[in-house]
Write a protein that holds these residues in place. Sequence first.
Motif, PDB file in Angstrom:
ATOM      1  N   MET A 188       0.844  -1.182   0.000  1.00  0.00           N
ATOM      2  CA  MET A 188       0.000   0.000   0.000  1.00  0.00           C
ATOM      3  C   MET A 188       0.887   1.243   0.000  1.00  0.00           C
ATOM      4  O   MET A 188       1.740   1.405   0.867  1.00  0.00           O
ATOM      5  CB  MET A 188      -0.935   0.027   1.219  1.00  0.00           C
ATOM      6  CG  MET A 188      -1.903   1.213   1.198  1.00  0.00           C
ATOM      7  SD  MET A 188      -2.788   1.435   2.775  1.00  0.00           S
ATOM      8  CE  MET A 188      -3.689  -0.090   2.888  1.00  0.00           C
ATOM      9  N   SER A 189       0.670   2.114  -0.988  1.00  0.00           N
ATOM     10  CA  SER A 189       1.363   3.397  -1.055  1.00  0.00           C
ATOM     11  C   SER A 189       0.349   4.497  -0.775  1.00  0.00           C
ATOM     12  O   SER A 189      -0.639   4.634  -1.504  1.00  0.00           O
ATOM     13  CB  SER A 189       2.000   3.607  -2.429  1.00  0.00           C
ATOM     14  OG  SER A 189       3.019   2.652  -2.659  1.00  0.00           O
ATOM     15  N   VAL A 190       0.589   5.271   0.280  1.00  0.00           N
ATOM     16  CA  VAL A 190      -0.348   6.302   0.709  1.00  0.00           C
ATOM     17  C   VAL A 190       0.169   7.664   0.256  1.00  0.00           C
ATOM     18  O   VAL A 190       1.328   8.013   0.510  1.00  0.00           O
ATOM     19  CB  VAL A 190      -0.538   6.281   2.240  1.00  0.00           C
ATOM     20  CG1 VAL A 190      -1.572   7.311   2.670  1.00  0.00           C
ATOM     21  CG2 VAL A 190      -0.961   4.878   2.702  1.00  0.00           C
ATOM     22  N   TRP A 191      -0.705   8.412  -0.401  1.00  0.00           N
ATOM     23  CA  TRP A 191      -0.346   9.713  -0.966  1.00  0.00           C
ATOM     24  C   TRP A 191      -1.231  10.799  -0.367  1.00  0.00           C
ATOM     25  O   TRP A 191      -2.371  10.551   0.031  1.00  0.00           O
ATOM     26  CB  TRP A 191      -0.521   9.708  -2.484  1.00  0.00           C
ATOM     27  CG  TRP A 191       0.345   8.707  -3.179  1.00  0.00           C
ATOM     28  CD1 TRP A 191       0.103   7.374  -3.319  1.00  0.00           C
ATOM     29  CD2 TRP A 191       1.592   8.945  -3.821  1.00  0.00           C
ATOM     30  NE1 TRP A 191       1.118   6.759  -4.010  1.00  0.00           N
ATOM     31  CE2 TRP A 191       2.043   7.709  -4.336  1.00  0.00           C
ATOM     32  CE3 TRP A 191       2.360  10.083  -4.025  1.00  0.00           C
ATOM     33  CZ2 TRP A 191       3.238   7.576  -5.037  1.00  0.00           C
ATOM     34  CZ3 TRP A 191       3.551   9.968  -4.724  1.00  0.00           C
ATOM     35  CH2 TRP A 191       3.981   8.717  -5.230  1.00  0.00           C
ATOM     36  N   ASP A 192      -0.689  12.016  -0.349  1.00  0.00           N
ATOM     37  CA  ASP A 192      -1.483  13.161   0.095  1.00  0.00           C
ATOM     38  C   ASP A 192      -2.529  13.491  -0.958  1.00  0.00           C
ATOM     39  O   ASP A 192      -2.270  13.392  -2.169  1.00  0.00           O
ATOM     40  CB  ASP A 192      -0.592  14.388   0.316  1.00  0.00           C
ATOM     41  CG  ASP A 192       0.284  14.241   1.554  1.00  0.00           C
ATOM     42  OD1 ASP A 192      -0.177  13.611   2.521  1.00  0.00           O
ATOM     43  OD2 ASP A 192       1.417  14.748   1.554  1.00  0.00           O
ATOM     44  N   PRO A 193      -3.726  13.906  -0.545  1.00  0.00           N
ATOM     45  CA  PRO A 193      -4.707  14.364  -1.533  1.00  0.00           C
ATOM     46  C   PRO A 193      -4.209  15.609  -2.255  1.00  0.00           C
ATOM     47  O   PRO A 193      -3.437  16.396  -1.699  1.00  0.00           O
ATOM     48  CB  PRO A 193      -5.956  14.662  -0.688  1.00  0.00           C
ATOM     49  CG  PRO A 193      -5.502  14.721   0.726  1.00  0.00           C
ATOM     50  CD  PRO A 193      -4.217  13.965   0.836  1.00  0.00           C
ATOM     51  N   ILE A 194      -4.644  15.767  -3.501  1.00  0.00           N
ATOM     52  CA  ILE A 194      -4.161  16.870  -4.328  1.00  0.00           C
ATOM     53  C   ILE A 194      -5.182  18.009  -4.316  1.00  0.00           C
ATOM     54  O   ILE A 194      -6.318  17.825  -4.762  1.00  0.00           O
ATOM     55  CB  ILE A 194      -3.923  16.411  -5.777  1.00  0.00           C
ATOM     56  CG1 ILE A 194      -2.894  15.275  -5.802  1.00  0.00           C
ATOM     57  CG2 ILE A 194      -3.468  17.563  -6.641  1.00  0.00           C
ATOM     58  CD1 ILE A 194      -2.631  14.748  -7.185  1.00  0.00           C
TER      59      ILE A 194
END
Length: 269
Positions: free
Chosen positions: A132-138
């Motif tokens: 799982m790669s978690v990214w900040d919302p854009i």
Amino acid sequence: MSPLGGRRCPPALLALLLGLAGSRGFWECQNQTVTHDVTVGGSLCLVPEKPPRAWIEILWKWDINSGKLQKILTVTRDEIVSYPQSPFHGRAKFQQGNLSLCISPVHREDNGVYWAEFEISSGEIIRRCFRMSVWDPIPQPVLKSQILQREFGWCHLVLVCLSPGNVSYSWACAVDGPGQIPEQIPGQIPGRPFQLLRSLPEGAEPQICLCNVSNPAGWSVDHAALTCPGNSNLNSPLMVAMSVGSILSIVGVCCYSCCKEIWKNCCKG
């Protein structure tokens, strides 16, 4: 004299064997992971592909740090699910239909490798692994345009697309209409993907350009209308000369009238 039940495995050797077993599982998962991208605050379900039919217990784990595992949940064949205390408590749910692990909401710290361990009736352990790669919302980008230069009836403009975080940029503009010069300023600037150069003739219809920012988990877009307003005729050299001439004529007439009136008054005296 040996203890009842035969010789026992020394604690140090037992710990080594358990460590080797965990290490084998870790490297096995490193080579077989299925990657999922998700934004902070989002939801994600990890669905094992082709799970063994003869499983008797499933254990979902999270690899905290290169082999150090955190239990998330355990489920038995008779659908008894237990959730030990963990960072996922209250956020992790087991879906019986597809044997998946669902997490909501996702936290930034949830990055990592996840294991689904299937124990089958023979005692064998079969693993399915996920990353799982978690990214900040854009957030929506801010798109601004500015005229850099005017020459020969053309405007050379720059668009600047501003967005925080680690994102990729892509651009799209309306189809160029007739009259575009072939020596168009190159579009995207090497090394500065957040900028775009365009050229427009004076007085042309507005040209719509889009800036799209994205990461593996999402995207956002903003648009701007590019314009090149024509110079007012009042600013042309001819109109300036005519205006200056008119002003001088008016001043001349006024001076002549004043001088004539003064001369009359002097003669009467």
